[in-house]
Motif scaffolding. Sequence first.
Motif, PDB file in Angstrom:
ATOM      1  N   GLU A 172       8.026  -2.352  24.395  1.00  8.43           N
ATOM      2  CA  GLU A 172       8.251  -0.990  23.924  1.00  8.43           C
ATOM      3  C   GLU A 172       7.717  -0.800  22.509  1.00  8.43           C
ATOM      4  O   GLU A 172       7.207   0.274  22.162  1.00  8.43           O
ATOM      5  CB  GLU A 172       9.756  -0.679  23.975  1.00  8.43           C
ATOM      6  CG  GLU A 172      10.290  -0.554  25.406  1.00  8.43           C
ATOM      7  CD  GLU A 172      11.809  -0.583  25.462  1.00  8.43           C
ATOM      8  OE1 GLU A 172      12.371  -0.061  26.448  1.00  8.43           O
ATOM      9  OE2 GLU A 172      12.444  -1.151  24.531  1.00  8.43           O
ATOM     10  N   SER A 219      11.362  10.377  21.936  1.00  6.08           N
ATOM     11  CA  SER A 219      12.628  11.016  22.317  1.00  6.08           C
ATOM     12  C   SER A 219      13.272  10.365  23.538  1.00  6.08           C
ATOM     13  O   SER A 219      14.461  10.040  23.531  1.00  6.08           O
ATOM     14  CB  SER A 219      12.406  12.508  22.579  1.00  6.08           C
ATOM     15  OG  SER A 219      11.420  12.680  23.587  1.00  6.08           O
ATOM     16  N   GLU A 220      12.477  10.169  24.615  1.00  3.89           N
ATOM     17  CA  GLU A 220      13.047   9.583  25.831  1.00  3.89           C
ATOM     18  C   GLU A 220      13.520   8.153  25.586  1.00  3.89           C
ATOM     19  O   GLU A 220      14.602   7.753  26.033  1.00  3.89           O
ATOM     20  CB  GLU A 220      12.017   9.598  26.960  1.00  3.89           C
ATOM     21  CG  GLU A 220      12.564   9.047  28.274  1.00  3.89           C
ATOM     22  CD  GLU A 220      11.536   9.101  29.392  1.00  3.89           C
ATOM     23  OE1 GLU A 220      11.798   8.527  30.460  1.00  3.89           O
ATOM     24  OE2 GLU A 220      10.456   9.723  29.187  1.00  3.89           O
ATOM     25  N   LEU A 221      12.722   7.392  24.864  1.00  4.08           N
ATOM     26  CA  LEU A 221      13.079   6.004  24.588  1.00  4.08           C
ATOM     27  C   LEU A 221      14.334   5.930  23.733  1.00  4.08           C
ATOM     28  O   LEU A 221      15.226   5.121  23.985  1.00  4.08           O
ATOM     29  CB  LEU A 221      11.921   5.306  23.876  1.00  4.08           C
ATOM     30  CG  LEU A 221      12.142   3.829  23.523  1.00  4.08           C
ATOM     31  CD1 LEU A 221      12.453   3.020  24.777  1.00  4.08           C
ATOM     32  CD2 LEU A 221      10.941   3.269  22.804  1.00  4.08           C
ATOM     33  N   ASP A 277      16.715   8.145  23.580  1.00  3.40           N
ATOM     34  CA  ASP A 277      17.842   8.526  24.439  1.00  3.40           C
ATOM     35  C   ASP A 277      18.304   7.341  25.287  1.00  3.40           C
ATOM     36  O   ASP A 277      19.504   7.105  25.453  1.00  3.40           O
ATOM     37  CB  ASP A 277      17.446   9.690  25.350  1.00  3.40           C
ATOM     38  CG  ASP A 277      17.332  11.003  24.589  1.00  3.40           C
ATOM     39  OD1 ASP A 277      17.872  11.075  23.471  1.00  3.40           O
ATOM     40  OD2 ASP A 277      16.709  11.941  25.118  1.00  3.40           O
ATOM     41  N   ASN A 278      17.338   6.604  25.836  1.00  4.38           N
ATOM     42  CA  ASN A 278      17.680   5.423  26.634  1.00  4.38           C
ATOM     43  C   ASN A 278      18.371   4.359  25.781  1.00  4.38           C
ATOM     44  O   ASN A 278      19.325   3.706  26.222  1.00  4.38           O
ATOM     45  CB  ASN A 278      16.423   4.831  27.283  1.00  4.38           C
ATOM     46  CG  ASN A 278      15.921   5.672  28.429  1.00  4.38           C
ATOM     47  OD1 ASN A 278      16.691   6.414  29.053  1.00  4.38           O
ATOM     48  ND2 ASN A 278      14.641   5.584  28.729  1.00  4.38           N
ATOM     49  N   LEU A 279      17.877   4.201  24.562  1.00  4.14           N
ATOM     50  CA  LEU A 279      18.491   3.225  23.662  1.00  4.14           C
ATOM     51  C   LEU A 279      19.930   3.614  23.324  1.00  4.14           C
ATOM     52  O   LEU A 279      20.821   2.758  23.249  1.00  4.14           O
ATOM     53  CB  LEU A 279      17.675   3.102  22.379  1.00  4.14           C
ATOM     54  CG  LEU A 279      16.327   2.384  22.509  1.00  4.14           C
ATOM     55  CD1 LEU A 279      15.533   2.524  21.221  1.00  4.14           C
ATOM     56  CD2 LEU A 279      16.531   0.916  22.851  1.00  4.14           C
ATOM     57  N   ARG A 308      21.934   5.367  25.265  1.00  3.04           N
ATOM     58  CA  ARG A 308      22.733   5.102  26.463  1.00  3.04           C
ATOM     59  C   ARG A 308      23.027   3.614  26.609  1.00  3.04           C
ATOM     60  O   ARG A 308      24.174   3.214  26.859  1.00  3.04           O
ATOM     61  CB  ARG A 308      21.996   5.623  27.703  1.00  3.04           C
ATOM     62  CG  ARG A 308      22.705   5.320  29.011  1.00  3.04           C
ATOM     63  CD  ARG A 308      21.882   5.799  30.198  1.00  3.04           C
ATOM     64  NE  ARG A 308      20.533   5.256  30.184  1.00  3.04           N
ATOM     65  CZ  ARG A 308      20.225   4.022  30.554  1.00  3.04           C
ATOM     66  NH1 ARG A 308      21.179   3.186  30.987  1.00  3.04           N
ATOM     67  NH2 ARG A 308      18.982   3.603  30.514  1.00  3.04           N
ATOM     68  N   GLN A 309      21.998   2.794  26.445  1.00  6.23           N
ATOM     69  CA  GLN A 309      22.189   1.346  26.581  1.00  6.23           C
ATOM     70  C   GLN A 309      23.147   0.805  25.519  1.00  6.23           C
ATOM     71  O   GLN A 309      23.969  -0.070  25.806  1.00  6.23           O
ATOM     72  CB  GLN A 309      20.829   0.644  26.465  1.00  6.23           C
ATOM     73  CG  GLN A 309      19.887   0.917  27.630  1.00  6.23           C
ATOM     74  CD  GLN A 309      18.468   0.453  27.348  1.00  6.23           C
ATOM     75  OE1 GLN A 309      18.208  -0.264  26.372  1.00  6.23           O
ATOM     76  NE2 GLN A 309      17.525   0.881  28.188  1.00  6.23           N
ATOM     77  N   THR A 310      23.043   1.346  24.314  1.00  2.00           N
ATOM     78  CA  THR A 310      23.930   0.884  23.236  1.00  2.00           C
ATOM     79  C   THR A 310      25.368   1.255  23.530  1.00  2.00           C
ATOM     80  O   THR A 310      26.290   0.460  23.322  1.00  2.00           O
ATOM     81  CB  THR A 310      23.487   1.492  21.888  1.00  2.00           C
ATOM     82  OG1 THR A 310      22.136   1.119  21.628  1.00  2.00           O
ATOM     83  CG2 THR A 310      24.371   0.998  20.756  1.00  2.00           C
ATOM     84  N   ARG A 311      25.576   2.467  24.030  1.00  2.00           N
ATOM     85  CA  ARG A 311      26.932   2.881  24.389  1.00  2.00           C
ATOM     86  C   ARG A 311      27.503   1.993  25.488  1.00  2.00           C
ATOM     87  O   ARG A 311      28.679   1.609  25.451  1.00  2.00           O
ATOM     88  CB  ARG A 311      26.929   4.342  24.833  1.00  2.00           C
ATOM     89  CG  ARG A 311      26.808   5.326  23.676  1.00  2.00           C
ATOM     90  CD  ARG A 311      26.683   6.750  24.174  1.00  2.00           C
ATOM     91  NE  ARG A 311      26.706   7.695  23.066  1.00  2.00           N
ATOM     92  CZ  ARG A 311      26.324   8.961  23.166  1.00  2.00           C
ATOM     93  NH1 ARG A 311      25.867   9.427  24.331  1.00  2.00           N
ATOM     94  NH2 ARG A 311      26.382   9.767  22.122  1.00  2.00           N
ATOM     95  N   GLU A 312      26.669   1.688  26.477  1.00  2.00           N
ATOM     96  CA  GLU A 312      27.125   0.820  27.557  1.00  2.00           C
ATOM     97  C   GLU A 312      27.470  -0.568  27.029  1.00  2.00           C
ATOM     98  O   GLU A 312      28.469  -1.184  27.442  1.00  2.00           O
ATOM     99  CB  GLU A 312      26.047   0.722  28.643  1.00  2.00           C
ATOM    100  CG  GLU A 312      25.855   2.016  29.424  1.00  2.00           C
ATOM    101  CD  GLU A 312      24.678   1.947  30.378  1.00  2.00           C
ATOM    102  OE1 GLU A 312      23.927   0.930  30.331  1.00  2.00           O
ATOM    103  OE2 GLU A 312      24.493   2.897  31.174  1.00  2.00           O
TER     104      GLU A 312
END
Length: 344
Positions: free
Chosen positions: A62, A75-77, A79-81, A83-87
């Motif tokens: 990446e 932006s998309e990356l 957002d994914n980061l 989400r992954q961090t929250r998980e």
Amino acid sequence: MLIGDVARRSGVSARMLRHYDSLGLVRPTGRSRAGYREYSSEDVRRIFHIESLRSLGLSLGEVRRALDDPDFTPSELVDNLIRQTRERIAAETELLTRLRRIDAVEPAGWEDVLQVVALLQALGSKSAGKRQRAALSSAEGVAVPVEALVEAALGETDPNVAGALRWALAQSGDDGLALLAEGLGSPAAEVRRRAVQSIAEIPNGEATALLQDALANPDIAVRRYAALALGARGVADAIPTLIDIVAEGTNDVDAADALSVLASRPASADQITAGLVDRLAHGSVESPARRRLTQALAEIPGTAASRALADLSHDEDRAVALTATYILGIRDARYCPSRPRSAT
């Protein structure tokens, strides 16, 4: 600048710099006369960019896209980061909670640890039977983390499992009261009601104090549960709320029973009678509520209650008058069995 110098200035190890070179991520723009890698200022700047992006959690692939693909947008990356961090945080928080709960029971050995882990898994099972057995395991001498019991009790929807969890919390004494008290302030109505029901099962002074505080809770259902529990404990503070319950018609039979228990003390009996009479005098109270309030006087001993019933036997509401007359007849038979009946 040679690789050793770059490693010292950037904080990136020489081994990692060689790895970046092998991946084509940062290739030194030149070589020294001796054949050593030689990095330019632009190369060093790219290394710092790589490390900055890696600090956000990007993989090396990446990072390459972010630096080399002109059409790549973050932006998309990002957002994914997020989400992954929250998980990842949620998973780490869950692990920390589990470890704290294991530590709280002070396991003596690995068998104890495994037992607690199995118990925690059972409390979170989709099977109501497994959850119930886990709650009841405290009767078998199994150390049950109180924090886990409280969390399970506040979230349980199955009535049988909920009853078992409340019983288990009662066996643990006052260890879970602070957490249950927090539940009384939850924004979720069901959590508040489960909290007060659980507190009501704990028969000690601290629980009683919490129930007395709950009489002022904004949630009417919490106030009702607290008053019914306090009435059974003989706490006169519950009298006004119990009278409200009788008038409202929700759990009115239970409330009348609680008032009867409280009325075993003469001072409380007079207070209850005065409260019932005062409510009956309100012009806004409808006929069904007035009948319930009149019926509640049946189990209140003392001359004050008898006088109130005598007055109500002439009430303009015929249903109330008949109810009061009937109750007076029962009271005469109960308290004055030798009194002769009036001729008709």
